[in-house]
Scaffold this motif. Structure first.
Motif, mmCIF file in Angstrom:
data_model
loop_
_atom_site.group_PDB
_atom_site.id
_atom_site.type_symbol
_atom_site.label_atom_id
_atom_site.label_comp_id
_atom_site.label_asym_id
_atom_site.label_seq_id
_atom_site.Cartn_x
_atom_site.Cartn_y
_atom_site.Cartn_z
ATOM 1 N N LEU A 198 0.824 -1.203 0.000
ATOM 2 C CA LEU A 198 0.000 0.000 0.000
ATOM 3 C C LEU A 198 0.859 1.253 0.000
ATOM 4 C CD1 LEU A 198 -2.803 1.293 0.167
ATOM 5 C CD2 LEU A 198 -2.679 1.068 2.657
ATOM 6 N N GLY A 199 1.948 1.252 0.778
ATOM 7 C CA GLY A 199 2.823 2.415 0.810
ATOM 8 C C GLY A 199 3.491 2.679 -0.530
ATOM 9 N N ILE A 200 3.939 1.607 -1.214
ATOM 10 C CA ILE A 200 4.557 1.778 -2.529
ATOM 11 C C ILE A 200 3.550 2.318 -3.540
ATOM 12 C CG2 ILE A 200 5.612 0.522 -4.454
ATOM 13 C CD1 ILE A 200 6.886 -1.341 -2.416
ATOM 14 N N ALA A 201 2.319 1.802 -3.508
ATOM 15 C CA ALA A 201 1.291 2.288 -4.431
ATOM 16 C C ALA A 201 0.990 3.763 -4.208
ATOM 17 C CB ALA A 201 0.019 1.450 -4.271
ATOM 18 N N LEU A 202 0.920 4.191 -2.956
ATOM 19 C CA LEU A 202 0.667 5.608 -2.668
ATOM 20 C C LEU A 202 1.812 6.485 -3.149
ATOM 21 C CD1 LEU A 202 -0.894 5.367 0.918
ATOM 22 C CD2 LEU A 202 -2.077 5.826 -1.231
#
Length: 258
Positions: A198-202
């Protein structure tokens, strides 16, 4: 004398068989463990603040002059990975006049909201020829493992050590506190993988948005292209022919004004 030895022998047998006699949670293969309430006649295992507990219908208490302490080596936070072995040390101090003959250790896991809700009976550990002399102290290891199907969270662990003094059986609760059960595998669990993804996608979405904004600003700040104006050339013969006309007079008047 024979009766006292028989009582100690019966206590040892009941200690080793207790995980089977008192098992409330029966985990089937690839199934979640159930949380059930212990219905042993005469009392329930692991009641908060009660050193004298039931063991196969026989009630014992702590011996006078005996103190216990529990330590989780290199695990001060008391983190217990589900399905993996965890070690603790039980320290005993004998201020009495007689030696303590250590019989074994047993523990159980309970819900923190109510100790009557038993989650799991842990495997008992017996000792052979273990003793604590008078006015001395000793430590005994206990290795346990909670079910690998147990959901992560906080649970209460109740640990009891069984011993006899002059062939009179006793038991003492050496630990009655909270442990944190976590998924086995350290940092590589499903929750951590989801949070990292999720952090990479954001971060990718934020980068695309910033790139688009920069492109829009660069388009607005571009300067308009310069338009070159050519010089006007005139023919000398044409000027002579127009000499004295109204056209040449208007041109001369404009040049004077400049």
């Amino acid at each position: 004398m024979t009766t006292a030895r028989l009582r100690v022998f019966i206590l040892a047998v009941l200690l080793l068989a207790s995980p089977f006699l008192l098992q409330v949670v029966r985990c089937q293969s690839d199934a979640e463990p159930e949380v059930a309430e212990s219905n042993e006649e005469g009392g329930e295992l692991g009641i908060v603040g009660d050193d004298a507990q039931e063991s196969g219908g026989v009630r014992f208490g702590p011996a006078p002059g005996v103190e216990t302490v529990c330590v989780f080596p290199k695990n001060g936070a008391r983190v217990v990975p589900a399905g993996e072995e965890t070690e603790l040390l039980v320290g005993m101090k004998n201020d009495g006049e007689s030696s303590l003959n250590i019989i074994g250790i047993r523990a159980s896991v309970h819900l923190p909201v109510d100790h009557r809700l038993l989650v799991q009976n842990l495997t008992g550990q017996a000792f052979n020829n273990a003793s604590v002399l008078a006015s001395t102290q000793a430590a005994f290891p206990y290795v346990f493992a909670v079910s690998k199907y147990l959901q992560p969270g906080n649970f209460d662990l109740v640990g009891t050590i069984f011993y006899d003094v002059d062939q009179q059986p006793y038991q003492t609760v050496f630990f009655n506190g909270t442990i944190e059960v976590v998924e086995s595998g350290g940092l590589l669990n499903m929750e951590s993988v989801f949070l990292v993804t999720l952090g990479i996608a954001l971060l990718v979405l934020l980068g695309l948005w910033v790139h688009g904004r920069l492109q829009n600003l660069s388009k607005k700040t571009k300067k308009a292209p310069k338009v070159e104006v050519g010089t006007k050339t005139t023919d000398a013969s044409l000027d002579e022919w127009l000499q004295g006309t109204a056209y040449t007079q208007s041109l001369s008047s404009k040049s004077k004004k400049k």
